[in-house]
Design an enzyme around this catalytic site. Structure first.
Site, PDB file in Angstrom:
ATOM      1  N   ARG A   1       0.829  -1.212   0.000  1.00 20.28           N
ATOM      2  CA  ARG A   1       0.000   0.000   0.000  1.00 20.28           C
ATOM      3  C   ARG A   1       0.861   1.259   0.000  1.00 20.28           C
ATOM      4  O   ARG A   1       0.622   2.186  -0.768  1.00 20.28           O
ATOM      5  CB  ARG A   1      -0.941  -0.020   1.198  1.00 20.28           C
TER       6      ARG A   1
ATOM      7  N   ARG B   1      11.566  -0.201   8.316  1.00 24.80           N
ATOM      8  CA  ARG B   1      12.143  -0.669   9.566  1.00 24.80           C
ATOM      9  C   ARG B   1      13.663  -0.646   9.433  1.00 24.80           C
ATOM     10  O   ARG B   1      14.209  -1.036   8.396  1.00 24.80           O
ATOM     11  CB  ARG B   1      11.671  -2.081   9.938  1.00 24.80           C
TER      12      ARG B   1
ATOM     13  N   GLU C   1      15.949   2.353  18.731  1.00 23.89           N
ATOM     14  CA  GLU C   1      15.135   3.562  18.885  1.00 23.89           C
ATOM     15  C   GLU C   1      14.658   3.694  20.323  1.00 23.89           C
ATOM     16  O   GLU C   1      14.264   2.682  20.931  1.00 23.89           O
ATOM     17  CB  GLU C   1      13.927   3.507  17.940  1.00 23.89           C
TER      18      GLU C   1
ATOM     19  N   HIS D   1      11.446   8.358  13.435  1.00 25.81           N
ATOM     20  CA  HIS D   1      10.368   7.381  13.222  1.00 25.81           C
ATOM     21  C   HIS D   1       8.996   8.068  13.312  1.00 25.81           C
ATOM     22  O   HIS D   1       8.160   7.718  14.145  1.00 25.81           O
ATOM     23  CB  HIS D   1      10.448   6.227  14.232  1.00 25.81           C
ATOM     24  N   ILE D   2       8.781   9.008  12.417  1.00 26.41           N
ATOM     25  CA  ILE D   2       7.536   9.775  12.412  1.00 26.41           C
ATOM     26  C   ILE D   2       6.701   9.492  11.167  1.00 26.41           C
ATOM     27  O   ILE D   2       5.769  10.231  10.861  1.00 26.41           O
ATOM     28  CB  ILE D   2       7.800  11.290  12.521  1.00 26.41           C
TER      29      ILE D   2
END
Length: 347
Positions: A183, A264, A293, A312-313
């Site tokens: 997607r 990732r 993280e 990681h936004i």
């Protein structure tokens, strides 16, 4: 914390949470980095006997995590920020419900939770269909443009009195390589076509027809890296994809090309990518995800050249957070009413 023993569960405190108004139900909300959990969740709709505590700082040490969470009956976790392996779950005797945002969380041992009588519930993407996917694809293009046009560097230069230090990389007429055409990857491919780029795609099970539907051409992994000006990673992390991008792939990418990772961290061999950046073997990178993280203060990524780094936004947006926290509260409310929803570890 002892991983080889299971403490007695405080049955008197948890067995009647769904029925007793006399028991204070203690709820912990973890990793609220932006201090927005109370804003996006309708916590006031929970029963009067609930008590919500929000943790703003990440707790990385498992022993410290157990000490902090031991009193709580319900824990609300944000994605995979905090891990709940078997040994942590066994050391939380009061825990009865663990909610995770999203409908899957590789950092939670759901089988161990079921064995211990802990229900694990998830959330969907909620109010706007596909919100979680579009936010990641939008950030992906933000990183591509930021690296290609050196936007952060030029912004810093303007603010300190400078003017024009770089020559930007053209995207129109170039080639975009999409590693994983799900997607998110399909949305990224659509934008690439709008920018006038040829789009190549690779994943193990990708068919030529599926690639054509997304406006891409299916190729093997070697051609993807050898022919692309920009490669962006959108495959899931698993045993087959861990280290999928290593020295060989980076050398094929070459000194003028860009790598983007919003999927990732472990999909890309971080040591090889850092070496390629320092040695000038690739042109630049936009990285939103890391193997560890949050990044430690002394992590070498903080000094990597020709990079744009974000914490990681990819999924962090108003619509997604509103859906996550709204459904987190719903999960808790339904569990306390004896009718749990979106259970991830049901028999």
């Amino acid at each position: 914390m002892r991983a080889d023993s299971t403490p007695d569960r405080d049955v008197s405190a948890v067995e009647d949470l769904t029925a007793s108004a006399d028991t204070t139900v203690r709820i912990a909300v973890l990793d609220d980095y932006q201090h927005v959990a109370r804003e996006f969740g309708d916590w006031h709709t929970l029963p009067a006997n609930t008590e919500v505590t929000v943790f703003d700082e990440h707790i990385a040490d498992p022993a410290e995590l157990v000490r902090g969470l031991e009193p709580f009956h319900v824990i609300a976790a944000m994605r995979e920020r905090t891990a709940f392996p078997s040994e942590v779950l066994r050391a939380l005797p009061n825990l009865k419900l663990l909610v995770t945002t999203g409908m899957g969380n590789a950092a939670i041992d759901t089988a161990a939770a079921a064995e211990l009588g802990v229900t694990v519930c998830g959330t969907g993407n909620g109010m706007r269909a596909g919100a979680d996917w579009s936010t990641t694809s939008e950030l992906t293009w933000g990183l591509i443009l930021a690296v290609a046009r050196a936007i952060p560097r030029e912004d810093r230069a303007v603010r300190t009195g400078g003017w024009q230090h770089t020559v930007g990389k053209d995207l129109a007429g170039g080639t975009l390589g999409v590693l994983g055409l799900g997607r998110v990857g399909a949305q990224v491919a659509t934008v690439g076509r709008a920018f006038g780029m040829e789009v190549l795609a690779f994943s193990e099970n990708l068919t030529a027809e599926r690639a054509r539907q997304a406006g891409a051409r299916a190729v093997d992994k070697r051609e993807l890296f050898a022919a692309s000006d920009v490669v962006t990673v959108h495959t899931k992390l698993g045993e087959r994809t861990r280290g999928l991008v290593g020295r060989a792939e980076l050398d094929l990418l070459g000194p003028d090309s860009i790598l983007i990772n919003t999927s990732r961290g472990p999909i890309v061999d971080e040591r090889e990518l850092l070496a390629a950046l320092h040695e000038g073997r690739i042109g630049g990178a936009g990285i939103d995800v890391f193997e560890r993280e949050p990044l430690p203060e002394d992590d070498p990524w903080r000094h990597a050249p020709r990079t744009v780094l974000t914490p990681h936004i990819g999924y962090v947006s108003e619509n997604t957070y509103r859906a996550f926290f709204t459904e987190t509260v719903e999960d808790i409310r339904q569990f306390l009413a004896g009718t749990p929803v979106r259970v991830l570890n049901a028999d």
